[in-house]
Design a protein around this motif. Structure first.
Motif, PDB file in Angstrom:
ATOM      1  N   TYR A  33     -35.398  52.529  -8.484  1.00  0.00           N
ATOM      2  CA  TYR A  33     -34.678  51.243  -8.415  1.00  0.00           C
ATOM      3  C   TYR A  33     -34.800  50.396  -9.937  1.00  0.00           C
ATOM      4  O   TYR A  33     -35.877  50.236 -10.162  1.00  0.00           O
ATOM      5  CB  TYR A  33     -34.691  50.423  -7.300  1.00  0.00           C
ATOM      6  CG  TYR A  33     -34.809  51.428  -6.058  1.00  0.00           C
ATOM      7  CD1 TYR A  33     -35.944  51.799  -5.832  1.00  0.00           C
ATOM      8  CD2 TYR A  33     -33.584  51.518  -5.250  1.00  0.00           C
ATOM      9  CE1 TYR A  33     -36.200  52.567  -4.501  1.00  0.00           C
ATOM     10  CE2 TYR A  33     -33.814  52.217  -4.030  1.00  0.00           C
ATOM     11  CZ  TYR A  33     -34.939  52.961  -3.645  1.00  0.00           C
ATOM     12  OH  TYR A  33     -35.076  53.448  -2.302  1.00  0.00           O
ATOM     13  N   TYR A  35     -33.937  46.346 -10.299  1.00  0.00           N
ATOM     14  CA  TYR A  35     -33.434  45.003  -9.962  1.00  0.00           C
ATOM     15  C   TYR A  35     -33.482  44.111 -11.012  1.00  0.00           C
ATOM     16  O   TYR A  35     -34.413  44.221 -11.979  1.00  0.00           O
ATOM     17  CB  TYR A  35     -34.275  44.455  -8.774  1.00  0.00           C
ATOM     18  CG  TYR A  35     -33.943  45.098  -7.306  1.00  0.00           C
ATOM     19  CD1 TYR A  35     -34.520  46.359  -7.002  1.00  0.00           C
ATOM     20  CD2 TYR A  35     -33.359  44.664  -6.382  1.00  0.00           C
ATOM     21  CE1 TYR A  35     -33.963  47.124  -5.871  1.00  0.00           C
ATOM     22  CE2 TYR A  35     -32.850  45.042  -5.146  1.00  0.00           C
ATOM     23  CZ  TYR A  35     -33.301  46.456  -4.800  1.00  0.00           C
ATOM     24  OH  TYR A  35     -33.099  47.007  -3.674  1.00  0.00           O
ATOM     25  N   GLN A  37     -33.810  39.677 -12.078  1.00  0.00           N
ATOM     26  CA  GLN A  37     -34.140  38.159 -11.496  1.00  0.00           C
ATOM     27  C   GLN A  37     -33.803  37.204 -12.131  1.00  0.00           C
ATOM     28  O   GLN A  37     -34.699  37.286 -13.114  1.00  0.00           O
ATOM     29  CB  GLN A  37     -35.520  38.215 -10.680  1.00  0.00           C
ATOM     30  CG  GLN A  37     -35.694  36.843  -9.984  1.00  0.00           C
ATOM     31  CD  GLN A  37     -37.358  36.711  -9.486  1.00  0.00           C
ATOM     32  OE1 GLN A  37     -38.125  37.464 -10.120  1.00  0.00           O
ATOM     33  NE2 GLN A  37     -37.477  36.036  -8.302  1.00  0.00           N
ATOM     34  N   GLN A  41     -34.074  32.336  -9.388  1.00  0.00           N
ATOM     35  CA  GLN A  41     -33.055  32.867  -8.567  1.00  0.00           C
ATOM     36  C   GLN A  41     -33.519  34.276  -7.752  1.00  0.00           C
ATOM     37  O   GLN A  41     -34.591  34.626  -7.946  1.00  0.00           O
ATOM     38  CB  GLN A  41     -32.021  33.254  -9.112  1.00  0.00           C
ATOM     39  CG  GLN A  41     -31.134  31.900  -9.897  1.00  0.00           C
ATOM     40  CD  GLN A  41     -29.826  32.028 -10.518  1.00  0.00           C
ATOM     41  OE1 GLN A  41     -28.977  32.972 -10.009  1.00  0.00           O
ATOM     42  NE2 GLN A  41     -29.482  31.040 -11.341  1.00  0.00           N
ATOM     43  N   LYS A  42     -32.576  34.511  -6.889  1.00  0.00           N
ATOM     44  CA  LYS A  42     -33.051  35.804  -6.024  1.00  0.00           C
ATOM     45  C   LYS A  42     -32.887  37.113  -6.979  1.00  0.00           C
ATOM     46  O   LYS A  42     -32.713  37.167  -7.955  1.00  0.00           O
ATOM     47  CB  LYS A  42     -32.119  36.091  -4.857  1.00  0.00           C
ATOM     48  CG  LYS A  42     -30.803  36.430  -5.044  1.00  0.00           C
ATOM     49  CD  LYS A  42     -29.717  36.506  -3.865  1.00  0.00           C
ATOM     50  CE  LYS A  42     -28.462  36.876  -4.104  1.00  0.00           C
ATOM     51  NZ  LYS A  42     -27.608  37.258  -2.888  1.00  0.00           N
ATOM     52  N   VAL A  43     -33.736  38.015  -6.118  1.00  0.00           N
ATOM     53  CA  VAL A  43     -33.753  39.303  -6.872  1.00  0.00           C
ATOM     54  C   VAL A  43     -32.420  40.139  -6.391  1.00  0.00           C
ATOM     55  O   VAL A  43     -32.194  40.153  -5.398  1.00  0.00           O
ATOM     56  CB  VAL A  43     -34.982  40.208  -6.148  1.00  0.00           C
ATOM     57  CG1 VAL A  43     -35.006  41.253  -6.994  1.00  0.00           C
ATOM     58  CG2 VAL A  43     -36.300  39.466  -6.589  1.00  0.00           C
ATOM     59  N   PHE A  45     -30.014  43.611  -6.634  1.00  0.00           N
ATOM     60  CA  PHE A  45     -30.002  45.057  -6.954  1.00  0.00           C
ATOM     61  C   PHE A  45     -29.108  45.231  -7.974  1.00  0.00           C
ATOM     62  O   PHE A  45     -27.862  44.988  -8.289  1.00  0.00           O
ATOM     63  CB  PHE A  45     -29.466  45.753  -5.487  1.00  0.00           C
ATOM     64  CG  PHE A  45     -29.219  47.117  -5.678  1.00  0.00           C
ATOM     65  CD1 PHE A  45     -27.802  47.635  -5.780  1.00  0.00           C
ATOM     66  CD2 PHE A  45     -30.091  48.009  -5.909  1.00  0.00           C
ATOM     67  CE1 PHE A  45     -27.445  48.770  -5.660  1.00  0.00           C
ATOM     68  CE2 PHE A  45     -29.708  49.410  -6.265  1.00  0.00           C
ATOM     69  CZ  PHE A  45     -28.654  49.713  -6.005  1.00  0.00           C
ATOM     70  N   SER A  48     -29.635  52.378  -7.814  1.00  0.00           N
ATOM     71  CA  SER A  48     -30.605  53.222  -7.229  1.00  0.00           C
ATOM     72  C   SER A  48     -30.424  54.745  -7.981  1.00  0.00           C
ATOM     73  O   SER A  48     -29.340  54.972  -8.209  1.00  0.00           O
ATOM     74  CB  SER A  48     -30.534  53.291  -5.916  1.00  0.00           C
ATOM     75  OG  SER A  48     -29.397  53.593  -5.201  1.00  0.00           O
ATOM     76  N   PHE A  91     -36.800  44.193 -13.003  1.00  0.00           N
ATOM     77  CA  PHE A  91     -37.931  44.943 -12.332  1.00  0.00           C
ATOM     78  C   PHE A  91     -37.563  46.359 -12.017  1.00  0.00           C
ATOM     79  O   PHE A  91     -36.414  46.601 -11.448  1.00  0.00           O
ATOM     80  CB  PHE A  91     -37.941  44.219 -10.892  1.00  0.00           C
ATOM     81  CG  PHE A  91     -38.953  43.011 -10.949  1.00  0.00           C
ATOM     82  CD1 PHE A  91     -38.056  41.773 -10.750  1.00  0.00           C
ATOM     83  CD2 PHE A  91     -40.154  42.925 -11.553  1.00  0.00           C
ATOM     84  CE1 PHE A  91     -38.756  40.633 -11.152  1.00  0.00           C
ATOM     85  CE2 PHE A  91     -40.917  41.422 -11.632  1.00  0.00           C
ATOM     86  CZ  PHE A  91     -40.094  40.507 -11.337  1.00  0.00           C
ATOM     87  N   TYR A 102     -40.645  49.611  -1.094  1.00  0.00           N
ATOM     88  CA  TYR A 102     -40.819  49.794  -2.520  1.00  0.00           C
ATOM     89  C   TYR A 102     -41.866  49.375  -3.055  1.00  0.00           C
ATOM     90  O   TYR A 102     -42.400  48.341  -2.716  1.00  0.00           O
ATOM     91  CB  TYR A 102     -39.579  48.995  -3.152  1.00  0.00           C
ATOM     92  CG  TYR A 102     -37.910  49.339  -2.525  1.00  0.00           C
ATOM     93  CD1 TYR A 102     -37.824  50.428  -1.657  1.00  0.00           C
ATOM     94  CD2 TYR A 102     -36.960  48.355  -3.473  1.00  0.00           C
ATOM     95  CE1 TYR A 102     -36.444  50.510  -1.345  1.00  0.00           C
ATOM     96  CE2 TYR A 102     -35.539  48.771  -2.850  1.00  0.00           C
ATOM     97  CZ  TYR A 102     -35.480  49.634  -1.916  1.00  0.00           C
ATOM     98  OH  TYR A 102     -34.231  49.763  -1.568  1.00  0.00           O
ATOM     99  N   PHE A 104     -42.981  47.681  -6.784  1.00  0.00           N
ATOM    100  CA  PHE A 104     -42.079  47.074  -7.967  1.00  0.00           C
ATOM    101  C   PHE A 104     -43.195  47.072  -8.950  1.00  0.00           C
ATOM    102  O   PHE A 104     -44.457  46.839  -8.895  1.00  0.00           O
ATOM    103  CB  PHE A 104     -41.641  45.723  -7.702  1.00  0.00           C
ATOM    104  CG  PHE A 104     -40.368  45.460  -6.719  1.00  0.00           C
ATOM    105  CD1 PHE A 104     -40.546  45.404  -5.263  1.00  0.00           C
ATOM    106  CD2 PHE A 104     -39.229  45.440  -7.414  1.00  0.00           C
ATOM    107  CE1 PHE A 104     -39.182  45.608  -5.022  1.00  0.00           C
ATOM    108  CE2 PHE A 104     -38.046  45.247  -6.689  1.00  0.00           C
ATOM    109  CZ  PHE A 104     -38.218  45.347  -5.364  1.00  0.00           C
ATOM    110  N   GLY A 105     -42.786  47.064 -10.390  1.00  0.00           N
ATOM    111  CA  GLY A 105     -43.501  46.802 -11.430  1.00  0.00           C
ATOM    112  C   GLY A 105     -43.534  45.376 -11.711  1.00  0.00           C
ATOM    113  O   GLY A 105     -42.939  44.685 -10.999  1.00  0.00           O
ATOM    114  N   SER A 106     -44.373  45.112 -12.675  1.00  0.00           N
ATOM    115  CA  SER A 106     -44.515  43.704 -13.128  1.00  0.00           C
ATOM    116  C   SER A 106     -43.244  43.102 -13.903  1.00  0.00           C
ATOM    117  O   SER A 106     -43.471  41.813 -14.136  1.00  0.00           O
ATOM    118  CB  SER A 106     -45.820  43.272 -13.930  1.00  0.00           C
ATOM    119  OG  SER A 106     -46.982  43.785 -13.064  1.00  0.00           O
TER     120      SER A 106
END
Lengths: 113, 113
Positions: A33, A35, A37, A41-43, A45, A48, A91, A102, A104-106
């Motif tokens: 995936y 994503y 940000q 604010q929000k993460v 999508f 995928s 991300f 999930y 997630f990476g950094s």
């Protein structure tokens, strides 16, 4: 503990330039995936990817965006012609199966100037 | 329909207190509700998740309460510690987690000594 690795950690690019964000998912994971940000604010999508093809994408993921799994380990997000509003933290995430959650990476902080 | 509404936006709790973060959703097809914890400069990390067949799930100091009829779920952090200071995101997906996660806007928690 296995990690999702993203490079670079920070990328500055000029408006109109192409960027490629790279990710190495966890080796036995099958679902991938992207994503993003925007600061504070929000993460959100983006896309995928499963079995070497896009399984779902959001309205944000327009023709300027593409994803690729060029080999058995990397998963890349390409933005063809960057805009100022593409500035965000991107991300990558992977999962063994979606129901297992999930990892997630950094993230890669993309700054378009 | 795809939104997950999260509140409060920020929260300050005394060390040892209970932190409570709430989320609400509209899409009755959602059937997987994870919470993610994000520290500055890091990607979100899965904290705890619940499915609608149970009303509560507890893991250590973290508890999810789920109210299917009200379409609400909440995260409770008992005995909050300064190390819990982070941004918390609720999320939801459908089809047993097979559709991409939709995230709330996040709650910035500060636990003060």
């Amino acid at each position: 503990e296995p990690e999702v690795t993203q490079t670079p950690s920070h990328q500055v690019t000029q408006m109109g330039q192409e960027v490629i964000l790279r990710c190495v998912p966890i080796s036995n994971h099958l679902y991938f995936y992207w994503y993003r940000q925007i600061l504070g604010q929000k993460v959100e999508f983006l896309v995928s990817f499963y079995n070497n093809e896009i399984s779902e994408k959001s309205e944000i993921f327009d023709d300027q965006f593409s994803v690729e799994r060029p080999d058995g380990s990397n998963f890349t997000l390409k933005i063809r012609s960057t805009k100022l509003e593409d500035s965000a933290m991107y991300f990558c995430a992977s999962s063994e199966a979606p129901v297992s959650g999930y990892t997630f990476g950094s993230g890669t902080r993309l700054t378009v100037v | 329909q795809q939104q997950v509404k999260q509140s409060p936006q920020s929260l300050i709790v005394q060390k040892g207190g209970i932190s409570i973060i709430n989320c609400a959703y509209e899409n009755t097809a959602f059937d997987y509700f994870p919470w993610y914890q994000q520290f500055p400069g890091k990607g979100p990390a899965l904290l705890i998740a619940i499915r609608p067949d149970v009303s509560e799930k507890k893991e250590g100091r973290f508890t999810i309460s789920f109210n299917k009829s009200a379409k609400q779920f909440s995260l409770h952090i008992m005995d909050s510690q300064p190390g819990d200071s982070a941004t918390y995101f609720c999320a939801a997906s459908s089809n047993s987690g097979n559709t991409p996660l939709v995230f709330g806007k996040g709650t910035r928690l500060s636990v003060i000594a």
